[in-house]
Design an enzyme around this catalytic site. Sequence first.
Site: not given
Ligand code: URA
Length: 206
Positions: A102, A106, A197, A200
């Site tokens: 991503r 944006t 995330d 992560d």
């Molecule tokens: N991707 C993620 O890992 N967490 C989010 O909150 C949004 C997108």
Amino acid sequence: MAITTLDHPLAADLLTILRDKQTDPPRFRQIAERLGYLLVAEALSDMSTDEIDIETPLEATVGTRLHRPVVAVAVLRAGLGLLSSVLTLVPDAAIGFAGVQRDEETAEPIEYYTKFPTLDKARVLVLEPMLATGGSLSWAIDKVEENGARDITAVCVVAAPEGVSKMEEKHPNVRIVAAALDRELNEHFYIAPGLGDMGDRLFGTI
Ligand code: URA
């Protein structure tokens, strides 16, 4: 709404462990896999089945087998966290990968890798744990549809209303199964309250 959320105390219990920022990556992976079993079971709950004749040790009876093959497409990298759940429940499932990054400014999806098995006769589970803006999921669904998929269910851990609206608008025929529908996206496109995330937290890259 095209979203089904899990209504089960076990799912809520597991999701709470994932949300907790104290949960370390080894436990996070283990709990994501367990929650994945419940999500995949729900995502396959409307599969059609065929009757087959079998013999138990006691007598002849009629059993059922899944009518269609199952394919799981993991949206990299967070989707890998649900892959072992699919493979444990459906060992014959074929696996595809959709590599999308991503754009941090944006939030638009940028492709870096795709590889799919035959999709046209299968129930295709698109594993995208965090349905945030819906950009990556919508991109992945376009890709699997271009490659023949017609029966698609998205498997998510947490969804945001913004992502669900995008899916309703762009992919009204795709069913979404999630453990929870959260409140909103924040200004950084993270789901709130969310779990941070997912990639992560799965892979220790915080
Ligand atoms: N991707 C993620 O890992 N967490 C989010 O909150 C949004 C997108």
